[in-house]
Design a protein around this motif. Structure first.
Motif, PDB file in Angstrom:
ATOM      1  N   ASP A 184      -2.903  -5.910  44.331  1.00 52.69           N
ATOM      2  CA  ASP A 184      -1.966  -5.276  43.392  1.00 52.69           C
ATOM      3  C   ASP A 184      -1.027  -4.276  44.078  1.00 52.69           C
ATOM      4  N   GLY A 185      -1.187  -4.102  45.378  1.00 50.40           N
ATOM      5  CA  GLY A 185      -0.308  -3.190  46.104  1.00 50.40           C
ATOM      6  C   GLY A 185      -0.636  -1.721  45.923  1.00 50.40           C
ATOM      7  N   SER A 186      -1.780  -1.416  45.325  1.00 46.74           N
ATOM      8  CA  SER A 186      -2.108  -0.022  45.018  1.00 46.74           C
ATOM      9  C   SER A 186      -2.289   0.824  46.276  1.00 46.74           C
TER      10      SER A 186
ATOM     11  N   MET B 199      -0.422   5.243  49.768  1.00 51.00           N
ATOM     12  CA  MET B 199      -0.029   5.755  51.073  1.00 51.00           C
ATOM     13  C   MET B 199       1.416   6.261  51.065  1.00 51.00           C
ATOM     14  N   LEU B 200       2.302   5.565  50.369  1.00 49.94           N
ATOM     15  CA  LEU B 200       3.684   6.022  50.263  1.00 49.94           C
ATOM     16  C   LEU B 200       3.773   7.339  49.495  1.00 49.94           C
ATOM     17  N   ALA B 201       2.996   7.449  48.428  1.00 50.05           N
ATOM     18  CA  ALA B 201       3.029   8.663  47.617  1.00 50.05           C
ATOM     19  C   ALA B 201       2.599   9.880  48.420  1.00 50.05           C
TER      20      ALA B 201
ATOM     21  N   ASN C 169       2.125  10.137  51.951  1.00 51.56           N
ATOM     22  CA  ASN C 169       2.696  10.338  53.277  1.00 51.56           C
ATOM     23  C   ASN C 169       4.218  10.394  53.314  1.00 51.56           C
ATOM     24  N   LEU C 170       4.883   9.800  52.337  1.00 49.73           N
ATOM     25  CA  LEU C 170       6.354   9.776  52.322  1.00 49.73           C
ATOM     26  C   LEU C 170       6.939  10.545  51.158  1.00 49.73           C
ATOM     27  N   LEU C 171       6.564  10.174  49.948  1.00 44.06           N
ATOM     28  CA  LEU C 171       7.218  10.747  48.770  1.00 44.06           C
ATOM     29  C   LEU C 171       6.907  12.229  48.602  1.00 44.06           C
ATOM     30  N   SER C 172       5.742  12.683  49.072  1.00 43.09           N
ATOM     31  CA  SER C 172       5.450  14.119  49.005  1.00 43.09           C
ATOM     32  C   SER C 172       6.488  14.902  49.801  1.00 43.09           C
ATOM     33  N   ALA C 173       6.833  14.412  50.989  1.00 36.15           N
ATOM     34  CA  ALA C 173       7.842  15.084  51.809  1.00 36.15           C
ATOM     35  C   ALA C 173       9.212  15.016  51.147  1.00 36.15           C
TER      36      ALA C 173
ATOM     37  N   SER D 250      -1.149  -0.172  55.407  1.00 36.45           N
ATOM     38  CA  SER D 250      -0.138   0.540  54.626  1.00 36.45           C
ATOM     39  C   SER D 250       0.118   1.949  55.143  1.00 36.45           C
ATOM     40  N   TYR D 251      -0.863   2.532  55.818  1.00 37.24           N
ATOM     41  CA  TYR D 251      -0.642   3.843  56.432  1.00 37.24           C
ATOM     42  C   TYR D 251       0.487   3.761  57.450  1.00 37.24           C
ATOM     43  N   GLY D 252       0.457   2.731  58.282  1.00 35.42           N
ATOM     44  CA  GLY D 252       1.505   2.562  59.282  1.00 35.42           C
ATOM     45  C   GLY D 252       2.872   2.365  58.655  1.00 35.42           C
ATOM     46  N   ILE D 253       2.924   1.614  57.563  1.00 33.61           N
ATOM     47  CA  ILE D 253       4.192   1.413  56.850  1.00 33.61           C
ATOM     48  C   ILE D 253       4.731   2.761  56.359  1.00 33.61           C
ATOM     49  N   ALA D 254       3.859   3.555  55.747  1.00 31.74           N
ATOM     50  CA  ALA D 254       4.282   4.837  55.187  1.00 31.74           C
ATOM     51  C   ALA D 254       4.748   5.799  56.282  1.00 31.74           C
TER      52      ALA D 254
END
Length: 237
Positions: free
Chosen positions: A103-105, A110-112, A114-118, A154-158
């Motif tokens: 489901d891509g969760s 990981m995006l939320a 590692n990325l979106l927080s910044a 997904s960590y690496g993607i983020a």
């Protein structure tokens, strides 16, 4: 106007080391973490070690946009100026993409974190930095931001995305005299490596990353270190 250093995720690992380094230099610090108990423990340690230091804290889960905005409202409500922003909040979930939930969760998580927080912390604070034409933003990326690892998922993607965000910020803000630095540590002795059967000497110390960040901040305004790539002396794990 009082100048603040803002550090997200400041109770453990690199974040805690950065908080302590700037407090030691006499700069007031504002930080957050999910755990109110961890923040209280940090305050206790600061009072014991640096009784004259000024530390403001707020419990907040920066994987949620509303919590990011609550934190930036808290920072802006202090009435000073943001001198340094260190986007340190992050989380590591190892594994292969093919084994992640369909489901891509995991990617979204990981995006939320590692990325979106910044992104969600930086944007509300930018107007003040731009108005003053002064400030330094550090994003805690990773060697996983520039190299693919078989178990990175997904960590690496983020982390790749956070690196791209940092480079775009640098290009946008350089004419406004705001410095932007990508910090890319390799294996650092933090909670992410708990339980691993390796000697501490095989890892980077969080304090070394913090010292490198402080050194980059301490340069004259005419110079910027765009990337801080730090690895264990014996190389990646």
């Amino acid at each position: 106007m009082e100048k603040y250093v803002v550090v997200t995720g400041g109770t453990k690992g690199i974040g805690r080391a950065v908080v302590m380094r700037f407090l030691q230099a006499g700069l007031p610090v504002v930080t957050c973490a999910r755990s109110a108990a961890d923040l209280q423990a940090l305050q206790t340690d600061v009072r014991q070690q640096l009784p004259q230091a000024v530390l403001h804290t707020l419990p907040a889960d920066l994987s949620e946009a509303a919590e990011c905005h609550r934190f930036t409202d808290f920072v802006l409500g202090l009435g000073g100026a943001v001198e340094v922003l260190v986007n340190n909040t992050g989380a590591f979930l190892p594994g292969r993409l093919q084994d992640e939930p369909a489901d891509g969760s995991q990617l979204r998580q990981m995006l939320a974190v590692n990325l979106l927080s910044a992104y969600d912390v930086t944007l509300p604070l930018l107007p003040g930095l731009i108005a003053r034409r002064q400030g330094h933003i550090f994003n805690i990326c990773s060697t996983a931001s520039i190299a693919a690892y078989a178990n990175g998922g997904s960590y690496g993607i983020a982390k790749h995305a956070l690196y791209g965000f940092t480079r775009n910020l640098r290009e946008e803000l350089k004419d406004q005299q705001i410095r932007v630095t990508a910090v890319l540590p390799g294996a650092t002795l933090t909670a992410s490596w708990e339980g691993v059967d390796l000697p501490a000497e095989r890892f980077i110390r969080s304090e070394d990353v913090a010292e490198a960040i402080f050194g980059a901040y301490s340069l004259s305004p005419q110079a910027v270190i765009e990337e801080l790539l730090i690895r264990p002396q014996l190389g990646d794990l």
